[in-house]
Design a protein around this motif. Sequence first.
Motif, mmCIF file in Angstrom:
data_model
loop_
_atom_site.group_PDB
_atom_site.id
_atom_site.type_symbol
_atom_site.label_atom_id
_atom_site.label_comp_id
_atom_site.label_asym_id
_atom_site.label_seq_id
_atom_site.Cartn_x
_atom_site.Cartn_y
_atom_site.Cartn_z
ATOM 1 N N GLU A 103 0.830 -1.209 0.000
ATOM 2 C CA GLU A 103 0.000 0.000 0.000
ATOM 3 C C GLU A 103 0.863 1.257 0.000
ATOM 4 O OE1 GLU A 103 -2.595 -0.529 3.358
ATOM 5 O OE2 GLU A 103 -3.805 -2.031 2.309
ATOM 6 N N ALA A 104 1.980 1.229 0.727
ATOM 7 C CA ALA A 104 2.871 2.395 0.761
ATOM 8 C C ALA A 104 3.497 2.639 -0.609
ATOM 9 C CB ALA A 104 3.958 2.185 1.813
ATOM 10 N N TYR A 105 3.929 1.567 -1.280
ATOM 11 C CA TYR A 105 4.501 1.728 -2.625
ATOM 12 C C TYR A 105 3.453 2.227 -3.614
ATOM 13 C CZ TYR A 105 8.948 -0.428 -1.382
ATOM 14 O OH TYR A 105 10.171 -0.690 -0.827
ATOM 15 N N ARG A 106 2.231 1.725 -3.489
ATOM 16 C CA ARG A 106 1.153 2.172 -4.378
ATOM 17 C C ARG A 106 0.891 3.672 -4.171
ATOM 18 N NH1 ARG A 106 0.050 -0.031 -8.518
ATOM 19 N NH2 ARG A 106 -0.219 -2.011 -7.511
ATOM 20 N N PRO A 121 3.459 18.426 -17.798
ATOM 21 C CA PRO A 121 2.174 18.021 -18.374
ATOM 22 C C PRO A 121 2.296 17.286 -19.716
ATOM 23 C CG PRO A 121 2.121 20.344 -17.726
ATOM 24 C CD PRO A 121 3.516 19.862 -17.549
ATOM 25 N N ASP A 122 3.373 17.502 -20.462
ATOM 26 C CA ASP A 122 3.542 16.829 -21.747
ATOM 27 C C ASP A 122 3.678 15.308 -21.598
ATOM 28 O OD1 ASP A 122 3.484 19.324 -22.895
ATOM 29 O OD2 ASP A 122 5.674 19.459 -23.167
ATOM 30 N N LEU A 123 4.094 14.821 -20.432
ATOM 31 C CA LEU A 123 4.295 13.390 -20.201
ATOM 32 C C LEU A 123 3.055 12.695 -19.630
ATOM 33 C CD1 LEU A 123 7.896 13.369 -18.675
ATOM 34 C CD2 LEU A 123 7.226 12.856 -21.014
ATOM 35 N N LYS A 124 1.938 13.412 -19.561
ATOM 36 C CA LYS A 124 0.751 12.859 -18.917
ATOM 37 C C LYS A 124 0.336 11.514 -19.506
ATOM 38 C CE LYS A 124 -3.995 13.619 -17.681
ATOM 39 N NZ LYS A 124 -5.161 14.431 -17.705
ATOM 40 N N ASP A 125 0.281 11.394 -20.828
ATOM 41 C CA ASP A 125 -0.155 10.134 -21.455
ATOM 42 C C ASP A 125 0.800 8.984 -21.139
ATOM 43 O OD1 ASP A 125 -2.340 11.405 -22.556
ATOM 44 O OD2 ASP A 125 -1.307 11.831 -24.458
ATOM 45 N N ASP A 126 2.112 9.256 -21.213
ATOM 46 C CA ASP A 126 3.093 8.209 -20.917
ATOM 47 C C ASP A 126 3.024 7.784 -19.446
ATOM 48 O OD1 ASP A 126 4.040 8.217 -23.516
ATOM 49 O OD2 ASP A 126 5.578 9.741 -23.076
ATOM 50 N N ILE A 127 2.902 8.736 -18.560
ATOM 51 C CA ILE A 127 2.838 8.428 -17.123
ATOM 52 C C ILE A 127 1.563 7.658 -16.819
ATOM 53 C CG2 ILE A 127 2.638 9.439 -14.820
ATOM 54 C CD1 ILE A 127 4.442 11.741 -15.867
ATOM 55 N N THR A 128 0.445 8.094 -17.382
ATOM 56 C CA THR A 128 -0.829 7.420 -17.155
ATOM 57 C C THR A 128 -0.768 5.975 -17.650
ATOM 58 O OG1 THR A 128 -1.996 9.515 -17.395
ATOM 59 C CG2 THR A 128 -3.304 7.527 -17.613
ATOM 60 N N ARG A 129 -0.221 5.779 -18.841
ATOM 61 C CA ARG A 129 -0.117 4.440 -19.412
ATOM 62 C C ARG A 129 0.780 3.546 -18.537
ATOM 63 N NH1 ARG A 129 0.558 6.116 -24.280
ATOM 64 N NH2 ARG A 129 2.814 6.235 -24.202
ATOM 65 N N THR A 130 1.883 4.076 -18.053
ATOM 66 C CA THR A 130 2.808 3.304 -17.213
ATOM 67 C C THR A 130 2.173 2.934 -15.879
ATOM 68 O OG1 THR A 130 4.678 4.466 -18.206
ATOM 69 C CG2 THR A 130 5.080 3.328 -16.120
ATOM 70 N N VAL A 131 1.500 3.881 -15.253
ATOM 71 C CA VAL A 131 0.883 3.627 -13.952
ATOM 72 C C VAL A 131 -0.255 2.615 -14.101
ATOM 73 C CG1 VAL A 131 -0.483 4.661 -12.097
ATOM 74 C CG2 VAL A 131 1.568 5.824 -12.931
ATOM 75 N N ALA A 133 -0.588 0.353 -16.400
ATOM 76 C CA ALA A 133 -0.037 -0.950 -16.767
ATOM 77 C C ALA A 133 0.423 -1.723 -15.525
ATOM 78 C CB ALA A 133 1.125 -0.778 -17.739
ATOM 79 N N SER A 134 0.787 -0.991 -14.494
ATOM 80 C CA SER A 134 1.226 -1.655 -13.266
ATOM 81 C C SER A 134 0.097 -1.795 -12.255
ATOM 82 C CB SER A 134 2.402 -0.899 -12.642
ATOM 83 O OG SER A 134 1.981 0.387 -12.243
ATOM 84 N N GLY A 135 -1.131 -1.530 -12.667
ATOM 85 C CA GLY A 135 -2.288 -1.742 -11.800
ATOM 86 C C GLY A 135 -2.643 -0.554 -10.932
ATOM 87 N N GLY A 136 -2.004 0.564 -11.123
ATOM 88 C CA GLY A 136 -2.293 1.743 -10.300
ATOM 89 C C GLY A 136 -3.280 2.683 -10.978
ATOM 90 N N LYS A 137 -3.658 3.700 -10.236
ATOM 91 C CA LYS A 137 -4.549 4.743 -10.766
ATOM 92 C C LYS A 137 -3.928 6.092 -10.451
ATOM 93 C CE LYS A 137 -8.020 2.512 -8.580
ATOM 94 N NZ LYS A 137 -9.206 2.452 -7.807
ATOM 95 N N ILE A 138 -4.134 7.005 -11.338
ATOM 96 C CA ILE A 138 -3.626 8.354 -11.095
ATOM 97 C C ILE A 138 -4.734 9.141 -10.406
ATOM 98 C CG2 ILE A 138 -2.839 10.480 -12.158
ATOM 99 C CD1 ILE A 138 -1.310 8.853 -14.082
ATOM 100 N N PRO A 139 -4.435 9.691 -9.243
ATOM 101 C CA PRO A 139 -5.464 10.461 -8.541
ATOM 102 C C PRO A 139 -5.760 11.765 -9.280
ATOM 103 C CG PRO A 139 -3.369 10.598 -7.367
ATOM 104 C CD PRO A 139 -3.187 9.639 -8.503
#
Length: 146
Positions: A103-106, A121-131, A133-139
């Motif tokens: 939970e702490a790592y998540r 902000p230009d990296l938003k799509d890449d960051i969202t896709r990476t997060v 893909a690892s099962g996380g959600k961007i708040p």
Amino acid sequence: MAPQDSITVAAVEQQLKDIVQNLYGLIVQSVEYTINSDNAMKNEIQMLVQNMVRLAQMAPSVNINIPPEVTAYVEGSRNPDIFTREFVETVQRMNQMLKGRTEAYRLLQETLARDLIDGIPDLKDDITRTVEASGGKIPPPKAPAT
């Protein structure tokens, strides 16, 4: 476990029960000892020896893996049920600790992703896709303080 193994284990279990019964019989004979009970004790000892010999002959064909920790526990005159209970408690503690770490790592991942998106902000799509893909959600973005 193969059917042959279960038959062998059942036979060994029966031999152990017979040995325990022989030992109990010896205890009874010794408590109620009289001059006339010599033959009864002699027969009980002979049956005990025969059962132990049969068990020793069966032992090489039985494939039971007992952890050395349990064997050491029993040899130390301790109850193996206590070992089991302590083992279960240890596993539960470790599971709680690992769950907390996960939970702490998540939370770290989500916070880092949010801060990176806010900073670059230009990296938003890449960051969202990476997060994702690892099962996380961007708040969602933090509301500005008023």
